[in-house]
Each structure stands twice: as structure tokens, then as C-alpha cells.
Design a protein around this motif. Structure first.
Motif, PDB file in Angstrom:
ATOM      1  N   PHE A  23       0.808  -1.210   0.000  1.00  0.00           N
ATOM      2  CA  PHE A  23       0.000   0.000   0.000  1.00  0.00           C
ATOM      3  C   PHE A  23       0.851   1.275   0.000  1.00  0.00           C
ATOM      4  CE2 PHE A  23      -2.968  -3.124   1.696  1.00  0.00           C
ATOM      5  CZ  PHE A  23      -4.106  -2.825   0.964  1.00  0.00           C
ATOM      6  N   LEU A  24       2.094   1.188   0.451  1.00  0.00           N
ATOM      7  CA  LEU A  24       3.003   2.331   0.480  1.00  0.00           C
ATOM      8  C   LEU A  24       4.351   1.944  -0.119  1.00  0.00           C
ATOM      9  CD1 LEU A  24       2.587   3.796   4.102  1.00  0.00           C
ATOM     10  CD2 LEU A  24       1.752   4.792   1.982  1.00  0.00           C
ATOM     11  N   LYS A  25       4.994   2.933  -0.744  1.00  0.00           N
ATOM     12  CA  LYS A  25       6.374   2.750  -1.195  1.00  0.00           C
ATOM     13  C   LYS A  25       7.151   4.000  -0.790  1.00  0.00           C
ATOM     14  CE  LYS A  25       5.470   4.537  -5.811  1.00  0.00           C
ATOM     15  NZ  LYS A  25       5.479   4.297  -7.226  1.00  0.00           N
ATOM     16  N   THR A  26       8.453   3.890  -0.759  1.00  0.00           N
ATOM     17  CA  THR A  26       9.257   5.052  -0.399  1.00  0.00           C
ATOM     18  C   THR A  26       9.902   5.632  -1.652  1.00  0.00           C
ATOM     19  OG1 THR A  26      11.117   3.611   0.115  1.00  0.00           O
ATOM     20  CG2 THR A  26       9.763   4.306   1.959  1.00  0.00           C
ATOM     21  N   ASP A  27       9.964   6.945  -1.676  1.00  0.00           N
ATOM     22  CA  ASP A  27      10.636   7.673  -2.739  1.00  0.00           C
ATOM     23  C   ASP A  27      11.526   8.683  -2.033  1.00  0.00           C
ATOM     24  OD1 ASP A  27      11.454   8.817  -5.098  1.00  0.00           O
ATOM     25  OD2 ASP A  27       9.604   9.950  -5.416  1.00  0.00           O
ATOM     26  N   LYS A  28      12.804   8.349  -1.993  1.00  0.00           N
ATOM     27  CA  LYS A  28      13.772   9.107  -1.202  1.00  0.00           C
ATOM     28  C   LYS A  28      13.336   9.049   0.253  1.00  0.00           C
ATOM     29  CE  LYS A  28      15.036  11.869  -5.144  1.00  0.00           C
ATOM     30  NZ  LYS A  28      14.838  13.067  -5.871  1.00  0.00           N
ATOM     31  N   LYS A  29      12.943  10.164   0.841  1.00  0.00           N
ATOM     32  CA  LYS A  29      12.515  10.133   2.247  1.00  0.00           C
ATOM     33  C   LYS A  29      11.010  10.288   2.419  1.00  0.00           C
ATOM     34  CE  LYS A  29      13.408  15.040   2.956  1.00  0.00           C
ATOM     35  NZ  LYS A  29      13.973  16.046   3.810  1.00  0.00           N
ATOM     36  N   PRO A  35      -0.818   2.452  -6.371  1.00  0.00           N
ATOM     37  CA  PRO A  35      -2.132   2.345  -7.013  1.00  0.00           C
ATOM     38  C   PRO A  35      -3.091   1.459  -6.214  1.00  0.00           C
ATOM     39  CG  PRO A  35      -0.426   2.195  -8.677  1.00  0.00           C
ATOM     40  CD  PRO A  35       0.261   2.188  -7.327  1.00  0.00           C
ATOM     41  N   LYS A  36      -2.564   0.419  -5.576  1.00  0.00           N
ATOM     42  CA  LYS A  36      -3.397  -0.457  -4.744  1.00  0.00           C
ATOM     43  C   LYS A  36      -4.031   0.344  -3.603  1.00  0.00           C
ATOM     44  CE  LYS A  36      -2.958  -4.648  -1.910  1.00  0.00           C
ATOM     45  NZ  LYS A  36      -2.030  -5.704  -1.472  1.00  0.00           N
ATOM     46  N   ALA A  37      -3.262   1.230  -2.973  1.00  0.00           N
ATOM     47  CA  ALA A  37      -3.788   2.058  -1.882  1.00  0.00           C
ATOM     48  C   ALA A  37      -4.839   3.028  -2.407  1.00  0.00           C
ATOM     49  CB  ALA A  37      -2.658   2.825  -1.208  1.00  0.00           C
ATOM     50  N   LEU A  38      -4.563   3.644  -3.542  1.00  0.00           N
ATOM     51  CA  LEU A  38      -5.503   4.617  -4.106  1.00  0.00           C
ATOM     52  C   LEU A  38      -6.815   3.943  -4.503  1.00  0.00           C
ATOM     53  CD1 LEU A  38      -2.974   6.721  -6.203  1.00  0.00           C
ATOM     54  CD2 LEU A  38      -3.950   7.270  -3.960  1.00  0.00           C
ATOM     55  N   ASP A  39      -6.739   2.724  -5.046  1.00  0.00           N
ATOM     56  CA  ASP A  39      -7.956   1.982  -5.375  1.00  0.00           C
ATOM     57  C   ASP A  39      -8.752   1.662  -4.116  1.00  0.00           C
ATOM     58  OD1 ASP A  39      -7.526   1.996  -8.086  1.00  0.00           O
ATOM     59  OD2 ASP A  39      -6.620   0.014  -8.137  1.00  0.00           O
ATOM     60  N   THR A  40      -8.048   1.278  -3.058  1.00  0.00           N
ATOM     61  CA  THR A  40      -8.720   0.965  -1.797  1.00  0.00           C
ATOM     62  C   THR A  40      -9.408   2.207  -1.245  1.00  0.00           C
ATOM     63  OG1 THR A  40      -7.089  -0.749  -1.325  1.00  0.00           O
ATOM     64  CG2 THR A  40      -8.398   0.049   0.534  1.00  0.00           C
ATOM     65  N   PHE A  41      -8.728   3.355  -1.272  1.00  0.00           N
ATOM     66  CA  PHE A  41      -9.323   4.602  -0.783  1.00  0.00           C
ATOM     67  C   PHE A  41     -10.585   4.958  -1.552  1.00  0.00           C
ATOM     68  CE2 PHE A  41      -5.029   6.410   0.761  1.00  0.00           C
ATOM     69  CZ  PHE A  41      -5.171   5.747   1.951  1.00  0.00           C
ATOM     70  N   ARG A  42     -10.586   4.692  -2.860  1.00  0.00           N
ATOM     71  CA  ARG A  42     -11.729   5.055  -3.680  1.00  0.00           C
ATOM     72  C   ARG A  42     -12.995   4.318  -3.241  1.00  0.00           C
ATOM     73  NH1 ARG A  42     -10.108   4.960  -9.321  1.00  0.00           N
ATOM     74  NH2 ARG A  42      -9.338   2.977  -8.655  1.00  0.00           N
ATOM     75  N   PHE A  43     -12.846   3.107  -2.690  1.00  0.00           N
ATOM     76  CA  PHE A  43     -14.011   2.303  -2.356  1.00  0.00           C
ATOM     77  C   PHE A  43     -14.408   2.362  -0.884  1.00  0.00           C
ATOM     78  CE2 PHE A  43     -12.708   0.386  -6.338  1.00  0.00           C
ATOM     79  CZ  PHE A  43     -13.927   0.341  -6.988  1.00  0.00           C
ATOM     80  N   LEU A  44     -13.531   2.861  -0.027  1.00  0.00           N
ATOM     81  CA  LEU A  44     -13.843   2.898   1.403  1.00  0.00           C
ATOM     82  C   LEU A  44     -14.429   4.243   1.806  1.00  0.00           C
ATOM     83  CD1 LEU A  44     -10.717   1.116   2.923  1.00  0.00           C
ATOM     84  CD2 LEU A  44     -13.023   0.200   2.674  1.00  0.00           C
TER      85      LEU A  44
END
Length: 180
Positions: A23-29, A35-44
Motif C-alpha cells: 500500500f506504500l512505497k518510499t521515494d527518497k525520504k 495504485p493499490k492504496a488509491l484503489d482501496t481509498f476510492r471504495f472505502l
């Protein structure tokens, strides 16, 4: 007083779990939702997305009248009521097909806003409309690489190449299909 959403140690454990579950990834700090997290947010429902509810639960757990049995029964009821409308949107998630863009799996969903079904690939983030229980796949006749996706604009529904901005071709909608 113990208001809040946990300690530094519990937050670190939650972040680790969200990363391990994709559900989360790191980009630098920075922590970036996948996309999996964003899809989940759209339905909850919002109540389950934001940490406010967790803070309220923590306060309840720390109250003088705390009863674990009563608290758990209350939470089961609250969660069931909050996710009941979203369950209808996940009924369609049973079927999957191969994504025409990346060859990973696409999953069928139902839009909460329109009630229309659509297909989504979490790997390449391709969205395609549904027709007769299958994704509608049109290769862009302009560039030959992108796929036409159904869009809604200020002047109504149209079809556009998903390779934008490289390809800016679009077509009017003709009863749910691109008019080419």
C-alpha cells in the motif's frame, strides 16, 4: 491524557505493514501511496481512511467505563455499517482478465458514482470500460501503441488515447463506443 493515533513505535509498525502489503512505497525520504492504496481509498468511506476514528477509539479504550467485550461488539457494528455500501462495489472483483498493456491481471470494479462497471490494472494503472463482462479494448489508430479510454469532459463523453501527451487523438462517443 492519551489522545492521538498511537506512539512512534506503533506508527512505525503500521507503516512497515502497509509497505509489506503493497500500500506504500518510499521515494527518497517520502512515503507514497501505491495504485493499490488509491484503489482501496476510492471504495472505502472517509471514516475508515482518516485517522480521526482511530483517535476516538483510543480515547474509548482509555475511558474509565472500558469493557473489551462492549468495545469489540461496538466496533464490529460500526465497521459493518461503514463498509456495507462499499461491499456492493467489490462484488464485481471476482473476475479478472489479462491486461492488454502489461499482461498482468485486470480486475472488474463498479463505480460508486455512476454505477458503471470498469476494468483496472494495478500494475500499469490502465482503466478500461466494461461491455458484456469484458474490457473494451481499442488500440489507438493514430499512434498504434496506446489504448482508447472513455472519458467525461465538459462537452460530454469522449474517447481518448491513454498515451497522452505523446498522442492527443480523441474520438466522440457513439452509444458507449468510440466513433472512428
Amino acid at each position: 491524557d492519551c489522545s492521538g493515533i498511537g506512539t512512534e513505535a506503533t506508527r512505525a509498525g503500521i507503516i512497515d505493514k502497509l509497505q509489506k502489503d503493497g500500500f506504500l512505497k518510499t521515494d527518497k525520504k517520502f512515503l507514497i501511496p501505491t495504485p493499490k492504496a488509491l484503489d482501496t481509498f476510492r471504495f472505502l468511506p472517509d471514516e475508515l481512511i482518516y485517522p480521526d476514528l482511530t483517535a476516538l477509539w483510543e480515547n474509548e479504550l482509555n475511558s474509565e467505563n472500558f469493557s473489551l467485550e462492549k468495545f469489540l461488539q461496538s466496533q464490529i457494528s460500526v465497521i459493518n455499517n461503514l463498509i456495507a455500501p462499499s461491499k456492493k462495489d467489490f462484488v464485481a472483483n471476482i473476475k479478472t482478465v489479462q491486461c492488454p498493456q502489461c499482461q498482468n491481471q485486470m480486475t472488474k470494479f463498479k463505480s460508486k458514482k455512476t454505477g458503471d462497471f470498469f476494468w483496472h490494472c494495478q500494475s500499469c494503472n490502465l482503466y478500461l470500460p466494461d461491455k458484456n463482462d469484458a474490457p473494451v479494448v481499442y488500440i489507438c489508430p493514430q499512434c498504434g501503441k496506446g489504448f482508447l479510454t472513455k472519458r467525461k469532459g465538459t462537452k460530454g463523453t469522449f474517447w481518448a488515447c491513454n498515451a497522452y501527451p505523446v498522442c492527443k487523438k480523441n474520438f466522440p462517443d457513439d452509444d458507449g463506443l468510440p466513433k472512428m
